[in-house]
Scaffold this active site. Structure first.
Site, PDB file in Angstrom:
ATOM      1  CG  ASN A 115      -4.955  -2.753   8.473  1.00  0.00           C
ATOM      2  OD1 ASN A 115      -4.128  -3.455   7.911  1.00  0.00           O
ATOM      3  ND2 ASN A 115      -4.792  -2.308   9.709  1.00  0.00           N
ATOM      4  CG  ASN A 129      -0.716  -5.652  14.672  1.00  0.00           C
ATOM      5  OD1 ASN A 129      -1.405  -6.609  15.010  1.00  0.00           O
ATOM      6  ND2 ASN A 129      -0.549  -5.300  13.407  1.00  0.00           N
ATOM      7  CB  THR A 130      -1.122  -9.238  18.049  1.00  0.00           C
ATOM      8  OG1 THR A 130      -0.427  -9.517  16.830  1.00  0.00           O
ATOM      9  CG2 THR A 130      -2.611  -9.151  17.778  1.00  0.00           C
ATOM     10  CG  PHE A 179      -1.617  -9.879   6.055  1.00  0.00           C
ATOM     11  CD1 PHE A 179      -2.161  -9.424   7.242  1.00  0.00           C
ATOM     12  CD2 PHE A 179      -0.517  -9.203   5.534  1.00  0.00           C
ATOM     13  CE1 PHE A 179      -1.625  -8.328   7.911  1.00  0.00           C
ATOM     14  CE2 PHE A 179       0.030  -8.098   6.189  1.00  0.00           C
ATOM     15  CZ  PHE A 179      -0.527  -7.662   7.389  1.00  0.00           C
ATOM     16  CB  SER A 189       0.749  -8.559  10.897  1.00  0.00           C
ATOM     17  OG  SER A 189       0.496  -9.950  11.073  1.00  0.00           O
ATOM     18  N   PRO A 190       2.791  -9.865  13.199  1.00  0.00           N
ATOM     19  CG  PRO A 190       2.341 -11.071  15.173  1.00  0.00           C
ATOM     20  CD  PRO A 190       1.811  -9.947  14.301  1.00  0.00           C
ATOM     21  CG  ASN A 191       0.523 -13.776  12.703  1.00  0.00           C
ATOM     22  OD1 ASN A 191       1.217 -14.407  13.489  1.00  0.00           O
ATOM     23  ND2 ASN A 191      -0.565 -13.108  13.082  1.00  0.00           N
ATOM     24  CB  THR A 192       3.283 -11.230   6.882  1.00  0.00           C
ATOM     25  OG1 THR A 192       1.866 -11.458   6.755  1.00  0.00           O
ATOM     26  CG2 THR A 192       3.907 -11.138   5.493  1.00  0.00           C
ATOM     27  CG  ASN A 224      -4.275 -13.522  14.801  1.00  0.00           C
ATOM     28  OD1 ASN A 224      -3.861 -13.591  13.635  1.00  0.00           O
ATOM     29  ND2 ASN A 224      -4.213 -12.394  15.512  1.00  0.00           N
ATOM     30  CE  LYS A 263      -3.177  -2.649  14.298  1.00  0.00           C
ATOM     31  NZ  LYS A 263      -4.450  -3.358  14.040  1.00  0.00           N
ATOM     32  N   GLY A 272      -9.019  -6.944  11.278  1.00  0.00           N
ATOM     33  CA  GLY A 272      -8.850  -8.346  11.625  1.00  0.00           C
ATOM     34  C   GLY A 272     -10.164  -9.062  11.816  1.00  0.00           C
TER      35      GLY A 272
END
Length: 388
Positions: free
Chosen positions: A173, A278-279, A146, A207-210, A142, A247, A94
């Site tokens: 990663n 992860n976050t 990606f 990741s929660p952002n995809t 954040n 992860k 990241g």
């Protein structure tokens, strides 16, 4: 008289600026943590968070940050995945998404560097603003999504740095493209692309952002994914084969964690380790502005959640190799994760608040804690809280 006075004042100003510049240069060269924490990092935090991040990557890429003068104590040397790590403190994925800053990050004192997440095709990520400091909480939110230069560009960069004798242990990663219709294919391509030039590979499905990415952690989806990437790794024309890590997200239920532990024990799905974690999309009690922004929360509020999950996954997997990440800003934080079952640890968010000297401080504090508990090496402390 007027001109003489102005001339004197101008000269005095030049002297003050020169003195301040010299003092700053000396403090930066020495890695003076107090200077970084009280003066330099507050100045950097005046900048937009993403601009500050890009500046840090630039400074690391061109090795503008002086090398740490700390020599790693032998107590910090650890062997994991058959590889000799000079110390167990790495930089989490990241920070250096595109493999630009590998040598500069080693200069700071990291024992290993993880780049990415890298996607097969270049993509810009989510719209800005997409990263937010929560200074009162020592945290960051954040939703980068990606953003990546893609496999081809990152591969060229990694191949070039591999020729440098100073290159540290490097993990890659792997992520998926946002609009990909076949996420498994994306991860298989990542293994095939980077398997011969990386020291380990990470399948990042947390990741929660995809959109829909975390659904790959579901039991049946995970089986299909891991069978494919393990087969791809095993077919690589290189020996030894790179270790493959998974992860995980901190927001999994206990039943979901049990399912994952069962899947990775299966022969066709057997990975070499886990990265926990992860976050989080959870929002514990926070005090800062931006606390309700959408995205993944990292930093101090994640510390205990991460440590607890490390202990759970260590127990559920009967002691799988774990890289612990989440909320580490002191040697004590790192030590708690190691005793919970982590063989290695990673940091990231704390750099935004304490700057590069935090790496050396964590390592020094780890040595003191090991000595206090009578351990000669960091490996002796791994999982001690679980085993008691």
């Amino acid at each position: 008289m007027g001109l003489s006075f102005k001339h004197k004042m101008r000269s005095m100003l030049y002297v003050l600026i020169g003195t301040a510049g010299t003092y700053s240069g000396i403090c930066i060269y020495k890695g003076d943590e107090t200077y970084y924490r009280k003066f330099l990092m507050p100045f950097v935090r005046v900048l937009n968070p993403e601009t500050a991040h890009n500046l840090a990557v630039f400074a690391s890429e061109y090795r503008l940050i002086p090398k740490s003068q700390y020599q790693d104590d032998s107590a910090l040397n650890v062997k994991v995945f058959g590889k000799d790590f000079p110390n167990p403190v790495g930089i989490a994925a990241g920070f250096d998404k595109d493999g630009r800053s590998i040598l500069g990050l080693k200069d700071i004192g990291f024992g290993f560097v993880e780049i990415g997440s890298v996607t097969p095709l270049p993509q810009s990520g989510n719209e800005k603003p997409r990263v937010f400091r929560l200074s009162q909480d020592m945290a960051v939110i954040n939703r980068y999504g990606f953003n990546s230069e893609g496999h081809a560009e990152v591969l060229k960069r990694l191949e070039n740095v591999r020729h440098n004798a100073e290159v540290p242990i490097v993990g890659v990663n792997l992520g998926k493209n946002k609009l990909s219709e076949d996420p498994i294919k994306d991860y298989v391509e990542g293994v095939q692309t980077f398997g011969t030039v990386s020291d380990y590979l990470v399948v990042n499905i947390s990741s929660p952002n995809t959109p829909n990415l975390r659904s790959l952690q579901n039991k049946e989806n995970l089986k299909q994914l891991l069978k494919a990437v393990v087969a791809a790794r095993d077919s690589l024309n290189v020996n030894p084969k790179p270790p493959l890590l998974l992860k995980l997200a901190p927001d999994l239920s206990y039943e979901e964690k049990k399912d994952i532990a069962e899947v990775i024990k299966e022969k066709d799905c057997k990975v070499d380790g886990l990265i926990v974690c992860n976050t989080t999309v959870q929002r514990p009690s926070l005090n800062s502005d931006h606390k309700n922004e959408v995205g993944g929360l990292s930093g101090a509020p994640l510390r205990d959640m991460s440590t607890q999950m490390i202990m759970e996954m260590s127990l559920l997997t009967n002691g799988a190799v774990i890289i612990g990440v989440g909320g580490i800003s002191t040697g004590k934080d790192a030590y708690e994760k190691i005793k919970a079952g982590a063989s290695l640890v990673q940091i990231y968010s704390t750099l935004a608040f304490d700057g590069p000297p935090v790496v050396t401080r964590i390592k020094k504090e780890l040595v003191d804690l090991l000595e206090k508990d009578g351990y000669k090496n960091i490996s002796e402390a791994v999982g001690k809280s679980v085993k008691q």
